[in-house]
Design a protein around this motif. Structure first.
Motif, PDB file in Angstrom:
ATOM      1  N   SER A   1       0.840  -1.205   0.000  1.00 49.66           N
ATOM      2  CA  SER A   1       0.000   0.000   0.000  1.00 49.66           C
ATOM      3  C   SER A   1       0.879   1.262   0.000  1.00 49.66           C
ATOM      4  O   SER A   1       2.086   1.187   0.260  1.00 49.66           O
ATOM      5  CB  SER A   1      -0.887   0.001   1.237  1.00 49.66           C
ATOM      6  OG  SER A   1      -0.064   0.006   2.378  1.00 49.66           O
ATOM      7  N   SER A   2       0.247   2.403  -0.258  1.00 48.40           N
ATOM      8  CA  SER A   2       1.015   3.648  -0.376  1.00 48.40           C
ATOM      9  C   SER A   2       1.753   4.045   0.919  1.00 48.40           C
ATOM     10  O   SER A   2       2.904   4.478   0.841  1.00 48.40           O
ATOM     11  CB  SER A   2       0.117   4.782  -0.882  1.00 48.40           C
ATOM     12  OG  SER A   2      -0.970   4.935  -0.007  1.00 48.40           O
TER      13      SER A   2
ATOM     14  N   TYR B   1       5.283   4.624 -10.409  1.00 47.54           N
ATOM     15  CA  TYR B   1       4.352   4.085  -9.414  1.00 47.54           C
ATOM     16  C   TYR B   1       4.794   4.484  -7.991  1.00 47.54           C
ATOM     17  O   TYR B   1       3.979   4.876  -7.155  1.00 47.54           O
ATOM     18  CB  TYR B   1       4.304   2.558  -9.552  1.00 47.54           C
ATOM     19  CG  TYR B   1       3.338   1.880  -8.618  1.00 47.54           C
ATOM     20  CD1 TYR B   1       1.975   1.852  -8.912  1.00 47.54           C
ATOM     21  CD2 TYR B   1       3.774   1.276  -7.442  1.00 47.54           C
ATOM     22  CE1 TYR B   1       1.074   1.244  -8.053  1.00 47.54           C
ATOM     23  CE2 TYR B   1       2.882   0.662  -6.576  1.00 47.54           C
ATOM     24  CZ  TYR B   1       1.539   0.648  -6.887  1.00 47.54           C
ATOM     25  OH  TYR B   1       0.652   0.044  -6.023  1.00 47.54           O
TER      26      TYR B   1
ATOM     27  N   ASN C   1       2.834   6.969  -5.312  1.00 45.10           N
ATOM     28  CA  ASN C   1       2.454   6.414  -4.013  1.00 45.10           C
ATOM     29  C   ASN C   1       3.225   7.019  -2.855  1.00 45.10           C
ATOM     30  O   ASN C   1       2.791   6.908  -1.713  1.00 45.10           O
ATOM     31  CB  ASN C   1       2.609   4.896  -4.032  1.00 45.10           C
ATOM     32  CG  ASN C   1       1.420   4.252  -4.704  1.00 45.10           C
ATOM     33  OD1 ASN C   1       0.368   4.127  -4.106  1.00 45.10           O
ATOM     34  ND2 ASN C   1       1.589   3.922  -5.974  1.00 45.10           N
TER      35      ASN C   1
ATOM     36  N   VAL D   1       0.910   9.938  -2.087  1.00 42.16           N
ATOM     37  CA  VAL D   1      -0.364   9.408  -1.575  1.00 42.16           C
ATOM     38  C   VAL D   1      -0.138   8.826  -0.176  1.00 42.16           C
ATOM     39  O   VAL D   1      -0.932   9.042   0.746  1.00 42.16           O
ATOM     40  CB  VAL D   1      -0.939   8.334  -2.541  1.00 42.16           C
ATOM     41  CG1 VAL D   1      -2.206   7.710  -1.972  1.00 42.16           C
ATOM     42  CG2 VAL D   1      -1.231   8.948  -3.903  1.00 42.16           C
ATOM     43  N   GLY D   2       0.955   8.100  -0.032  1.00 38.23           N
ATOM     44  CA  GLY D   2       1.288   7.476   1.253  1.00 38.23           C
ATOM     45  C   GLY D   2       1.498   8.512   2.337  1.00 38.23           C
ATOM     46  O   GLY D   2       0.970   8.370   3.451  1.00 38.23           O
TER      47      GLY D   2
END
Lengths: 323, 500
Positions: free
Chosen positions: B224-225, B393, B397, B400-401
């Motif tokens: 996940s991010s 990617y 992320n 976003v993370g």
């Protein structure tokens, strides 16, 4: 320079002493491992005076995706025997040679368990496991057999100080594969199957042959290890519970034919004979379970589902109670 | 031979003991032989490539010194081209070939050139740059040509800095081979202290974080991010501890024998701007690019557009120097653009600083540090990515993370509910080997690093340790050695910069 050398000698002596003390006294009390996991866990369980140590490979802990109870065999056994402390020291592909080294290590320890459970996995004698370079555990075996050096296993491992003899991929691939006593090819033929014309059935048949159709020799290194395990346990007054792990006997017979039953029964007889000569009961579970007790997600294997693990735990409980 | 190997722990004390035992006149030969053994522990026959580079630049240096006018330039160019051909062949042939093949395939052309099955000789980029530094300095008449072949060979091959720098200058190192070094207790202790901190950074911090980092970067789409953000942050710490750890061991090893090598790092993550970061990170490489490429191109004394070109070119080359992969090139370019952006922002500095004066200075420092650190983290995501698509990617992320972590922490605080925090922690724990304990263990290691870096930034770590009472000093050494022995990474890992 003299002053420097004197101080350096004192410093190194202090570091060495502290390292031994840490590994002997501190490390077993820690909730995490400081050294190589297998050895560190063994130290911890010995220090905590567990009554039964359960050695094993991945079969002990494996649980299938459909299992509701993911407990390992040792956990199931511990649940059903609440008065006995049981801990497992297992890792995928651990075999009798590693178990021998662990028992050897225990024999030098001041803390000893009352009993040890040893599973004998029939596939472990086949070249698919016996000769696989990644399944040798040379490092663990070295440190378990050299008790004093095990205090320094972590730093020696990081610095790659001990260069153990590893099997090469080439040797593995060139190892002969037998059908009974007849050589039918080499490992490469059985691991490198890319023939699109091969049916699913043929692939499974080949796997069963590769894993189980060898004729077990009295001189196999794991058989020698088993004998040694019995000898050390006897000398150190540790009870042994040896059992042969279940195999998918039904699947083997379906794909290979009646030869499968004949060969695997012959092999288990040889193992049981060694145990019986030494007045140890042979708990042979190899043919007790049908295909429904195994997990078939990847390929025919010895990994058990929830019911299978429970069956083995119950049988072990009975065996321990009998003794 | 790796510094973090048992061989080096045997090799180094023997070399030091013999070095101080043998007469001064044999020491150059002895160190050269020791360096050959050190280098040949990797792939023995690659010493021939090193020998070729040494031979070319040794003769080039003498010829440049002896010649006048255009001949000097011709010898210099000959030397640079020959040395670069060696580097190009081993490091970049397959990369350029693969790209040309891609272009040919795109246009449907027949492309006949195959790929070479070669391994990059270890540290090639480092010693070729050190060798080039020598011929350029001789050409500029800032350094006399070295006529003793053995001494010159030792300048390129000196084992502490042979495979991953610091990339030394002839003015700093060559004369030291003629100096008589004695066993001086204080200096030896200083060197060993530096080595110890280097080993701690590499084995305890970098190698422990490596496990988490490699799991995420090897298959970023599985995580996940927030996990990706943490992995990028951990990588920033890992690469710093790995490379600065190596440099500390190199500088310390040389110091024990009486040699002073240049410092490669000066607390880079405390930088308040990208230009400052590059004055603190891999100093020997970036001063090399500055002295031999940036300044000859005109440096900052040119018009703005030309300056932009100079900066972008230097950072493009620096990216290419790191490796034959588009991720390194983009990483380099990105830093070039950061610097251009920083200068462009400078145009508005007055307005910005007028605005910032409304805030306390600690806040301004924090904002500057945060922006710089986040930009650097961004660039590390590209640097460590396996390919461009992974880099893209990871970058997305990363932000976003960061946003998700910030949102979860805020939600937990505002609603007095630990659930959002727990939820995000569970995601962050995913790549850990077994227990969540390791995450807090990693944070503990980073906290130790931060404290030590702050002390070093403010006061100079080695001096602070020196003035402590003996029992405190011993306790520090003791803790560091036992830490290395017991909580280091699980296995021997090569230094990241060895591949360059």
């Amino acid at each position: 320079m003299k002053r420097f050398l004197l101080l350096l000698t004192i410093f190194i002596t202090c570091v060495f002493s502290a390292q031994i003390m840490i590994n002997k006294l501190v490390a077993p009390r820690l909730p995490f491992t400081l050294g190589i996991p297998g050895i560190s866990n063994l130290d911890k369980y010995l220090y905590l005076d567990y009554k039964i140590l359960y050695f094993g490979d991945s079969v002990i802990k494996y649980s299938g995706p459909k299992d509701t109870d993911k407990s390992s065999i040792s956990e199931l056994l511990a649940k059903s025997s609440p008065t006995t402390s049981i801990a497992d020291i297992s890792s995928p592909a651990y075999h009798l040679k590693v178990f021998e080294a662990m028992l050897n290590y225990i024999s030098n320890s001041s803390h000893k368990p009352e009993a040890i459970i040893i599973p004998v996995n029939l596939r472990s004698f086949s070249p698919s496991w016996d000769m696989a370079p990644g399944d040798q555990f040379e490092n663990e075996i070295f440190y378990l057999n050299h008790h004093f050096l095990s205090y320094f296993s972590k730093p020696l491992n990081i610095l790659q100080a001990i260069k153990t003899k590893a099997l090469s991929e080439e040797t593995f691939m060139a190892t002969p594969v037998y059908y009974g006593q007849e050589k039918i090819g080499i490992v490469k033929n059985f691991t490198d199957i890319k023939n699109p014309d091969m049916s699913e059935e043929d692939i499974l048949k080949n796997k069963y042959i590769f894993y189980y159709m060898y004729d077990l020799s009295e001189d196999h290194r794991f058989i020698r290890s088993l004998k040694k395990i019995i000898e050390i346990a006897d000398k150190t007054n540790i009870k042994l519970y040896v059992y042969i792990t279940p195999i998918d006997f039904e699947g083997g017979t379906k794909y290979v034919g009646s030869d499968f039953a004949e060969q695997t029964k012959n092999n288990t007889k040889k193992i049981c004979a060694i145990l019986e000569i030494n007045n140890l009961p042979c708990l042979n579970l190899a043919f007790d379970l049908d295909s429904g007790y195994f997990d078939f997600d990847e390929f025919p294997n010895e990994h058990l589902n929830e019911q299978g693990r429970k069956y083995v735990a119950d049988k072990l409980k009975e065996s321990i109670a009998d003794k | 031979m790796l510094f973090n190997s048992f061989s080096y722990f045997i090799f180094f004390p023997i070399v030091v003991a013999l070095y101080f035992t043998i007469p001064h006149k044999y020491r150059t030969v002895f160190l050269l032989l020791s360096s050959c053994i050190f280098y040949m522990a990797f792939v023995p026959y690659y010493i021939l490539i090193l020998f070729a580079v040494i031979l070319i630049d040794y003769y080039a240096g003498i010829k440049i010194e002896e010649s006048l006018g255009s001949k000097r330039k011709a010898y210099l160019l000959l030397s640079i081209i020959s040395t670069c051909i060696v580097l190009m062949f081993f490091k970049y042939f397959n990369f350029f070939n693969a790209n040309l093949l891609g272009i040919a395939n795109f246009f449907g052309w027949n492309y006949p050139i195959g790929f070479l099955k070669i391994i990059l000789p270890i540290g090639l980029s480092f010693h070729t740059f050190q060798s080039l530094s020598y011929v350029i300095e001789v050409y500029w008449k800032k350094q006399k040509a070295e006529h003793n072949f053995l001494t010159y060979s030792l300048y390129v091959m000196f084992f502490p800095q042979l495979v991953a720098g610091p990339i030394e200058r002839p003015q700093n190192l060559l004369h030291q081979f003629y100096e008589r070094h004695y066993f001086e207790y204080e200096r030896v202790i200083l060197g060993l202290r530096k080595m110890l901190w280097g080993f701690f950074k590499k084995i305890v911090i970098a190698d422990n974080l490596a496990l988490y980092v490699s799991r995420v970067f090897d298959s970023p789409h599985d995580y996940s991010s927030p996990t990706i953000f943490i992995a990028i942050f951990f990588f920033a710490i890992q690469i710093y501890c790995d490379f600065s750890g190596y440099s500390d061991i190199a500088v310390g090893s040389a110091k024990v024998m009486g040699f002073n090598l240049m410092e490669n790092f000066k607390n880079p993550y405390f930088s308040l701007s990208i230009p400052e970061f590059w004055r603190r990170w891999h100093i020997s490489l970036f001063t090399w690019f500055k002295d031999y490429i940036y300044i000859p191109l005109g440096g900052s004394r040119v018009i703005f557009s030309r300056w932009c070109f100079n900066i972008i070119l230097v950072f493009l080359l620096s990216g290419l120097w790191h490796g034959a992969n588009w991720t390194y090139i983009i990483w380099g370019l990105l830093h070039g653009f950061f610097l251009v952006g920083y200068r462009l922002a400078g145009i508005f500095t007055k307005k910005i600083s007028n605005f910032l004066q409304l805030f306390p200075s600690a806040f301004k420092i924090f904002i500057n540090w945060l922006i710089t650190f986040l930009l650097v983290l961004n660039s590390w995501a590209i640097f460590r990515a396996k390919n461009i698509s992974d880099a893209y990617y990871l970058l997305i992320n990363f932000w976003v993370g960061l946003f998700n972590i910030f949102k979860s922490i805020s939600a937990s605080i505002i609603h007095f509910n630990l659930y959002p925090l727990k939820n995000i922690l569970q995601k962050i724990f995913a790549p850990l080997p077994g227990s969540s304990f390791y995450f807090f263990f990693y944070l503990g290691l980073i906290a130790i690093l931060t404290i030590v870096e702050i002390i070093d930034y403010k006061f100079n770590l080695l001096k602070i340790v020196s003035i402590q009472r003996r029992w405190i000093r011993w306790l520090i050494y003791f803790a560091a050695v036992l830490g290395i022995m017991n909580i280091g990474g699980t296995r021997q890992l090569e230094f990241i910069y060895f591949q360059f």
